[in-house]
Scaffold this active site. Structure first.
Site, PDB file in Angstrom:
ATOM      1  N   SER A 213      36.381  20.714   1.554  1.00 21.74           N
ATOM      2  CA  SER A 213      36.258  19.388   0.960  1.00 21.74           C
ATOM      3  C   SER A 213      35.167  19.406  -0.110  1.00 21.74           C
ATOM      4  CB  SER A 213      35.916  18.367   2.040  1.00 21.74           C
ATOM      5  OG  SER A 213      35.883  17.063   1.516  1.00 21.74           O
ATOM      6  N   PRO A 287      45.633  15.379  -0.588  1.00 21.90           N
ATOM      7  CA  PRO A 287      44.613  14.912  -1.545  1.00 21.90           C
ATOM      8  C   PRO A 287      43.973  13.583  -1.158  1.00 21.90           C
ATOM      9  CG  PRO A 287      46.791  14.386  -2.367  1.00 21.90           C
ATOM     10  CD  PRO A 287      46.996  15.078  -1.044  1.00 21.90           C
ATOM     11  N   CYS A 376      17.294   0.592  12.654  1.00 20.78           N
ATOM     12  CA  CYS A 376      15.899   0.893  12.984  1.00 20.78           C
ATOM     13  C   CYS A 376      15.592   2.381  12.915  1.00 20.78           C
ATOM     14  CB  CYS A 376      15.581   0.359  14.383  1.00 20.78           C
ATOM     15  SG  CYS A 376      15.669  -1.434  14.507  1.00 20.78           S
ATOM     16  N   TYR A 405      35.549   9.143   2.580  1.00 21.22           N
ATOM     17  CA  TYR A 405      34.701   9.438   3.731  1.00 21.22           C
ATOM     18  C   TYR A 405      33.548   8.444   3.841  1.00 21.22           C
ATOM     19  CZ  TYR A 405      37.461  13.625   3.219  1.00 21.22           C
ATOM     20  OH  TYR A 405      38.524  14.479   3.069  1.00 21.22           O
TER      21      TYR A 405
END
Length: 428
Positions: A213, A287, A376, A405
């Protein structure tokens, strides 16, 4: 309160997609306006509903028109290679005739639910849960990948009629995410795996690979195709007649203008596939990033500001202040791409002092700044160092090229919600 929208009805003829507007339906609401207008209308609505609960939450604007432009760009430059899409903008791509690369039962079910035929799905996870294999068998999703003998034994037990695709290991050293660390059969194991499949009376129909990727070298695609051709030849000597090649993913999106571009990849990949594989071999690709990276823009609300050097050691006010901004989406949400996909994100000012600034430069002094997510956890830093004008809580930032992503891997850590997606279609 929902703003009046128009709905996109996707009903394509055989040669493409046909779009028309219709009254709002529960399926998908889609604006037919530029991205800037969608942002401005939502922010105007927030201003008029100022005290409504959660009204300042972060949100995406997704441009389906950009997905369409990417589809036609693909068909123009790689007409032989069929895109099999990782299911995010599912309904639109289903209407365009795309296939789907699914990694789990849930993704298969999502694609089937929008009417995609099982023959247009490849279960492209080389390591599959047994119950998911049984589900694929029940749904007639027969095409699936493998890269080891243990997986063959599992498939023999739960779906012996499957059409198997051998995923081979290729050089992904020039990719941001090296998937070969987890998947792919080394070439010296190919003969053993094919013989094991033959001994188990399993049907192997082709080869797949993935160059990683975020691939940074277009020649990696050509090298991988050469390896795949060698495996085809090896399989033929063993009595196989492969008819499928899956060239995987790693294709850059429209946001990539320099270095490795889609045009450069297509110039390498298209010719070598045509030269090495006859036309009766079906060629598909995965793709995911290519289609959606540039289609999604995320905006976040500034929920707090901290002046990190408000005073000097002599207790005098700092002459060059530095600011820390806190926004309401972060690394555990839509910005998980920073960790998992090695993305570098760039904040821009969307709304400042109630002035809409989309696509504009802010003509003010810029200060050293950092941008932090809402949790936090100190790892939740989106930008360690960037230049921004002095902003106030209630102002908005936006980030472009946030389609790959991001929201698909977002969690709700610390109780923060996933960001909403508004859709528009700028395709003309």
């Amino acid at each position: 309160m929902r703003t009046e929208l128009e709905t996109i009805i996707i009903n394509p003829p055989s040669n493409g997609a046909f779009f028309k507007t219709a009254p709002t339906s529960p399926d998908v609401d889609v604006y037919n306006r530029p991205i800037s207008e969608v942002f401005q209308q939502r922010l105007d609505a927030i201003t008029s509903q100022k005290w409504e609960s959660d009204q300042e939450n972060a949100f995406f604007v997704a441009d389906l028109g950009e997905v369409l432009r990417q589809h036609f760009r693909w068909k123009s430059l790689l007409p032989r290679i069929e895109p099999f899409y990782d299911p995010m903008v599912v309904q639109l791509l289903a209407s365009l005739g795309c296939g789907f690369d699914c990694a789990s039962k849930q993704e298969i079910q999502q694609v089937l639910d929008v009417g995609v035929e099982a023959s247009r799905i490849i279960y492209a996870n080389p390591c599959k849960q047994a119950s998911f294999i049984r589900y694929a068998a029940q749904q007639n999703v027969s095409r699936m990948t493998f890269d080891n003998a243990e997986e063959l034994l599992k498939i023999k037990k739960y779906y012996p009629e499957a059409e198997l695709v051998l995923r081979i290991l290729t050089d992904d050293s020039m990719s941001l995410c090296q998937l070969g660390l987890k998947f792919g059969a080394p070439l010296h194991t190919v003969q053993h795996l094919l013989q094991t499949a033959k001994d188990l009376d399993l049907n192997v129909v082709g080869v797949s690979f993935h160059v990683g990727s975020g691939c940074l070298d277009e020649n990696a695609f050509g090298d991988a195709v050469l390896l795949a051709r060698n495996v085809f030849d090896q399989a033929k000597c063993m009595g196989y007649d492969f008819k499928l090649l899956d060239v995987g993913g790693g294709f850059p999106g429209a946001d990539v203008k320099d270095g490795i571009t889609f045009e450069k990849v297509a110039a390498v990949l298209g010719p070598i596939v045509d030269r090495l594989f006859p036309t009766d071999v079906r060629v598909i690709a995965e793709p995911g990033r290519y289609y959606v990276a540039s289609a999604f823009t995320l905006t976040t609300n500034i929920i707090g500001r901290r002046t990190s050097n408000a005073v000097t050691e002599s207790s005098e006010p700092a002459t060059n202040p530095e600011y820390m901004y806190y926004v309401n989406d972060g690394m555990y949400g839509s910005f998980n791409c920073i960790i998992f996909d090695h993305q570098v994100v760039h904040p821009k000012v969307l709304l400042k002092d109630e002035l809409f600034m989309f696509g504009q430069d802010v003509p003010e002094a810029q200060y050293e700044s950092s941008v932090w997510g809402p949790t936090c956890d100190s790892i939740d830093c989106l930008n360690k160092s960037t230049r921004l004008p002095k902003l106030e809580p209630g102002d908005w930032l936006y980030y472009e090229n946030m389609g790959a992503y991001t929201i698909c891997a977002a969690s709700q850590f610390n109780g923060f919600r996933k960001s909403e997606v508004l859709y528009t279609n700028t395709f003309c």
